[in-house]
Design a protein around this motif. Sequence first.
Motif, PDB file in Angstrom:
ATOM      1  N   TYR A  99     -17.499  13.617 -20.165  1.00 54.56           N
ATOM      2  CA  TYR A  99     -18.357  14.126 -21.232  1.00 54.56           C
ATOM      3  C   TYR A  99     -19.526  13.172 -21.354  1.00 54.56           C
ATOM      4  N   GLU A 100     -20.760  13.711 -21.397  1.00 49.40           N
ATOM      5  CA  GLU A 100     -21.927  12.832 -21.345  1.00 49.40           C
ATOM      6  C   GLU A 100     -22.768  12.837 -22.625  1.00 49.40           C
ATOM      7  N   GLY A 101     -22.180  13.172 -23.749  1.00 49.61           N
ATOM      8  CA  GLY A 101     -22.859  12.925 -25.021  1.00 49.61           C
ATOM      9  C   GLY A 101     -23.651  14.072 -25.611  1.00 49.61           C
ATOM     10  N   LEU A 103     -22.869  16.656 -27.296  1.00 53.99           N
ATOM     11  CA  LEU A 103     -22.453  17.292 -28.551  1.00 53.99           C
ATOM     12  C   LEU A 103     -23.195  16.741 -29.764  1.00 53.99           C
ATOM     13  N   LYS A 104     -23.858  15.613 -29.569  1.00 49.12           N
ATOM     14  CA  LYS A 104     -24.506  14.951 -30.704  1.00 49.12           C
ATOM     15  C   LYS A 104     -26.027  15.004 -30.514  1.00 49.12           C
ATOM     16  N   ILE A 105     -26.781  15.031 -31.608  1.00 51.24           N
ATOM     17  CA  ILE A 105     -28.236  14.911 -31.484  1.00 51.24           C
ATOM     18  C   ILE A 105     -28.560  13.424 -31.575  1.00 51.24           C
ATOM     19  N   TRP A 106     -29.100  12.865 -30.500  1.00 51.82           N
ATOM     20  CA  TRP A 106     -29.370  11.423 -30.434  1.00 51.82           C
ATOM     21  C   TRP A 106     -30.756  11.135 -30.998  1.00 51.82           C
ATOM     22  N   GLU A 107     -30.929   9.910 -31.522  1.00 49.94           N
ATOM     23  CA  GLU A 107     -32.146   9.642 -32.308  1.00 49.94           C
ATOM     24  C   GLU A 107     -33.442   9.708 -31.504  1.00 49.94           C
ATOM     25  N   CYS A 108     -33.386   9.438 -30.204  1.00 47.80           N
ATOM     26  CA  CYS A 108     -34.632   9.492 -29.415  1.00 47.80           C
ATOM     27  C   CYS A 108     -35.198  10.907 -29.328  1.00 47.80           C
ATOM     28  N   THR A 109     -34.336  11.915 -29.532  1.00 47.36           N
ATOM     29  CA  THR A 109     -34.838  13.292 -29.617  1.00 47.36           C
ATOM     30  C   THR A 109     -35.886  13.383 -30.721  1.00 47.36           C
ATOM     31  N   PHE A 110     -35.592  12.743 -31.866  1.00 48.62           N
ATOM     32  CA  PHE A 110     -36.530  12.805 -32.995  1.00 48.62           C
ATOM     33  C   PHE A 110     -37.785  11.987 -32.698  1.00 48.62           C
ATOM     34  N   LEU A 131     -34.037  18.333 -19.850  1.00 49.31           N
ATOM     35  CA  LEU A 131     -33.036  17.758 -18.943  1.00 49.31           C
ATOM     36  C   LEU A 131     -32.060  16.871 -19.733  1.00 49.31           C
ATOM     37  N   GLY A 132     -30.771  17.217 -19.660  1.00 45.91           N
ATOM     38  CA  GLY A 132     -29.776  16.516 -20.480  1.00 45.91           C
ATOM     39  C   GLY A 132     -29.973  16.920 -21.923  1.00 45.91           C
ATOM     40  N   CYS A 133     -30.024  18.247 -22.137  1.00 44.85           N
ATOM     41  CA  CYS A 133     -30.565  18.806 -23.394  1.00 44.85           C
ATOM     42  C   CYS A 133     -29.666  18.609 -24.609  1.00 44.85           C
ATOM     43  N   GLY A 134     -28.350  18.573 -24.450  1.00 41.99           N
ATOM     44  CA  GLY A 134     -27.483  18.544 -25.628  1.00 41.99           C
ATOM     45  C   GLY A 134     -27.800  19.710 -26.539  1.00 41.99           C
ATOM     46  N   ALA A 135     -28.204  19.412 -27.772  1.00 42.09           N
ATOM     47  CA  ALA A 135     -28.523  20.461 -28.750  1.00 42.09           C
ATOM     48  C   ALA A 135     -29.730  21.302 -28.326  1.00 42.09           C
ATOM     49  N   GLN A 153     -30.696  22.126 -19.451  1.00 43.18           N
ATOM     50  CA  GLN A 153     -29.593  21.632 -18.606  1.00 43.18           C
ATOM     51  C   GLN A 153     -28.762  20.634 -19.388  1.00 43.18           C
ATOM     52  N   ASP A 154     -27.465  20.798 -19.324  1.00 42.96           N
ATOM     53  CA  ASP A 154     -26.558  19.780 -19.848  1.00 42.96           C
ATOM     54  C   ASP A 154     -25.432  19.573 -18.844  1.00 42.96           C
ATOM     55  N   TYR A 155     -24.844  18.413 -18.846  1.00 42.82           N
ATOM     56  CA  TYR A 155     -23.733  18.122 -17.933  1.00 42.82           C
ATOM     57  C   TYR A 155     -22.555  19.072 -18.206  1.00 42.82           C
ATOM     58  N   GLY A 213     -23.973  21.102 -15.376  1.00 45.49           N
ATOM     59  CA  GLY A 213     -23.567  20.420 -14.151  1.00 45.49           C
ATOM     60  C   GLY A 213     -24.340  19.129 -13.953  1.00 45.49           C
ATOM     61  N   GLU A 214     -23.910  18.430 -12.941  1.00 49.65           N
ATOM     62  CA  GLU A 214     -24.517  17.134 -12.614  1.00 49.65           C
ATOM     63  C   GLU A 214     -25.924  17.373 -12.055  1.00 49.65           C
ATOM     64  N   TRP A 215     -26.813  16.405 -12.286  1.00 52.05           N
ATOM     65  CA  TRP A 215     -28.228  16.612 -11.970  1.00 52.05           C
ATOM     66  C   TRP A 215     -28.488  17.051 -10.531  1.00 52.05           C
ATOM     67  N   SER A 216     -27.914  16.356  -9.562  1.00 56.63           N
ATOM     68  CA  SER A 216     -28.242  16.709  -8.168  1.00 56.63           C
ATOM     69  C   SER A 216     -27.757  18.119  -7.846  1.00 56.63           C
ATOM     70  N   GLU A 239     -32.564  10.088 -24.079  1.00 52.31           N
ATOM     71  CA  GLU A 239     -31.298   9.325 -24.035  1.00 52.31           C
ATOM     72  C   GLU A 239     -30.471   9.693 -22.805  1.00 52.31           C
ATOM     73  N   THR A 240     -31.127   9.663 -21.657  1.00 47.00           N
ATOM     74  CA  THR A 240     -30.443  10.018 -20.415  1.00 47.00           C
ATOM     75  C   THR A 240     -30.436   8.864 -19.407  1.00 47.00           C
ATOM     76  N   ILE A 241     -30.954   7.697 -19.797  1.00 47.64           N
ATOM     77  CA  ILE A 241     -30.989   6.589 -18.818  1.00 47.64           C
ATOM     78  C   ILE A 241     -30.084   5.429 -19.240  1.00 47.64           C
TER      79      ILE A 241
HETATM   80  N1  SAM Z   1     -30.902  14.785 -24.946  1.00 48.04           N
HETATM   81  C1  SAM Z   1     -29.873  14.893 -25.946  1.00 48.04           C
HETATM   82  C2  SAM Z   1     -30.252  14.133 -27.183  1.00 48.04           C
HETATM   83  O1  SAM Z   1     -31.167  13.294 -27.135  1.00 48.04           O
HETATM   84  O2  SAM Z   1     -29.644  14.377 -28.220  1.00 48.04           O
HETATM   85  C3  SAM Z   1     -28.517  14.457 -25.418  1.00 48.04           C
HETATM   86  C4  SAM Z   1     -28.434  13.020 -24.990  1.00 48.04           C
HETATM   87  S1  SAM Z   1     -26.821  12.593 -24.364  1.00 48.04           S
HETATM   88  C5  SAM Z   1     -26.682  10.919 -24.763  1.00 48.04           C
HETATM   89  C6  SAM Z   1     -27.115  12.484 -22.624  1.00 48.04           C
HETATM   90  C7  SAM Z   1     -27.312  13.831 -21.950  1.00 48.04           C
HETATM   91  O3  SAM Z   1     -27.630  13.663 -20.577  1.00 48.04           O
HETATM   92  C8  SAM Z   1     -26.091  14.682 -22.040  1.00 48.04           C
HETATM   93  O4  SAM Z   1     -26.434  15.849 -22.697  1.00 48.04           O
HETATM   94  C9  SAM Z   1     -25.671  14.953 -20.598  1.00 48.04           C
HETATM   95  O5  SAM Z   1     -25.448  16.292 -20.448  1.00 48.04           O
HETATM   96  C10 SAM Z   1     -26.850  14.510 -19.774  1.00 48.04           C
HETATM   97  N2  SAM Z   1     -26.435  13.747 -18.592  1.00 48.04           N
HETATM   98  C11 SAM Z   1     -26.162  12.421 -18.545  1.00 48.04           C
HETATM   99  N3  SAM Z   1     -25.832  12.060 -17.307  1.00 48.04           N
HETATM  100  C12 SAM Z   1     -25.895  13.165 -16.550  1.00 48.04           C
HETATM  101  C13 SAM Z   1     -25.670  13.426 -15.167  1.00 48.04           C
HETATM  102  N4  SAM Z   1     -25.314  12.468 -14.311  1.00 48.04           N
HETATM  103  N5  SAM Z   1     -25.836  14.692 -14.718  1.00 48.04           N
HETATM  104  C14 SAM Z   1     -26.204  15.660 -15.580  1.00 48.04           C
HETATM  105  N6  SAM Z   1     -26.432  15.485 -16.880  1.00 48.04           N
HETATM  106  C15 SAM Z   1     -26.272  14.246 -17.365  1.00 48.04           C
END
Ligand code: SAM
Length: 317
Positions: A99-101, A103-110, A131-135, A153-155, A213-216, A239-241
């Motif tokens: 699970y890659e996070g 489900l939560k709205i992370w603060e950098c979105t704001f 990319l890595g959209c979550g909400a 896209q979300d994982y 799915g996973e990015w690649s 919040e994807t790095i």
């Molecule tokens: N962007 C949203 C936010 O700011 O609230 C969610 C941030 S959450 C910490 C990280 C997001 O990146 C997750 O939604 C996850 O799906 C995506 N993610 C992280 N690593 C990933 C990977 N290797 N492949 C695909 N998605 C990935």
Amino acid sequence: REKSRETADPAADSSPKLAASEHQDEAALKKNLCVKAAKEHNIPKDLNKVLENKVMETVLGLSYVKLSIVERTCSGDADSEGIVSKSISSHTDLIPGVYEGGLKIWECTFDLMDYFSEAEIEFTNKTVLDLGCGAGLLGIVALRGEAARVHFQDYNSTVIDEITLPNVVANCTSKGRRMGSGKDRKASKPPSKRPRKAEGSPDVLNRCRFFSGEWSQVSQLLLSSNEPCSKYDIILTSETIYNPDYYSALHETLAQLLDRNGRVYLASKVHYFGVGGGIYLFEKFIEEKNVFRTSLVKTIDQGLQRCIMEITFKNSC
Ligand code: SAM
């Protein structure tokens, strides 16, 4: 719209690969086998079903599915107020460790939403990837800004089905748009308990596609799709790095999917304690690859230090 397809089924083709891989690095192979397959999610015809049993809240004039209700639904335990990691563990899609996070709205979105207003970022007629959209709030803002197409896209597929898609549907209804006049997320607005019926603007959804799915794997799916998409003018990612192990896949995905003259807006904490990633590490990674130019366009100093980075191709016009 095409039915859901998977680009890779690690379980299905693992045996032949294993048999032929005597000289391969075992750790790398294991990693590949764990890579989460990509899937496109269909938009249900009956939009009211998408919002069924969802309890909504609002932030900055946008509706979003109340997280604790999703947690409880996923865990199947109506009385549990358990933390995310506890409740997701009993859901098939959200096994601990994968699970890659989202489900939560992370603060950098704001932070990125604030930056869009300050820098007057234009989405009109642009093709956008959240990319890595979550909400999915960033993509929703782009949709509201009249983007031509927005892909999410979300994982985790559960995040797309239970959070992202309902949020897009909720914000695409005519009532949802009227709610968009709110300005301050700190203003204590009463949560709108039950979502109104999704009666409007299905045309907006024709401008959206949803992937998990996973990015690649996702970029492979997008590039090989029967419904090919042009490259993206704008990629939004917040919040994807945090995890340096993913930098290579992320970098390659950006390189494959961004239009030659496109722009990535990346929001991140300066450092992610515990996981080790952060803005300077990613900046260095990008520099070494020598494909993109980066620019830190904003630093936020309240609380944990955070940044907005703009990324463009070195050979862009
Ligand atoms: N962007 C949203 C936010 O700011 O609230 C969610 C941030 S959450 C910490 C990280 C997001 O990146 C997750 O939604 C996850 O799906 C995506 N993610 C992280 N690593 C990933 C990977 N290797 N492949 C695909 N998605 C990935």
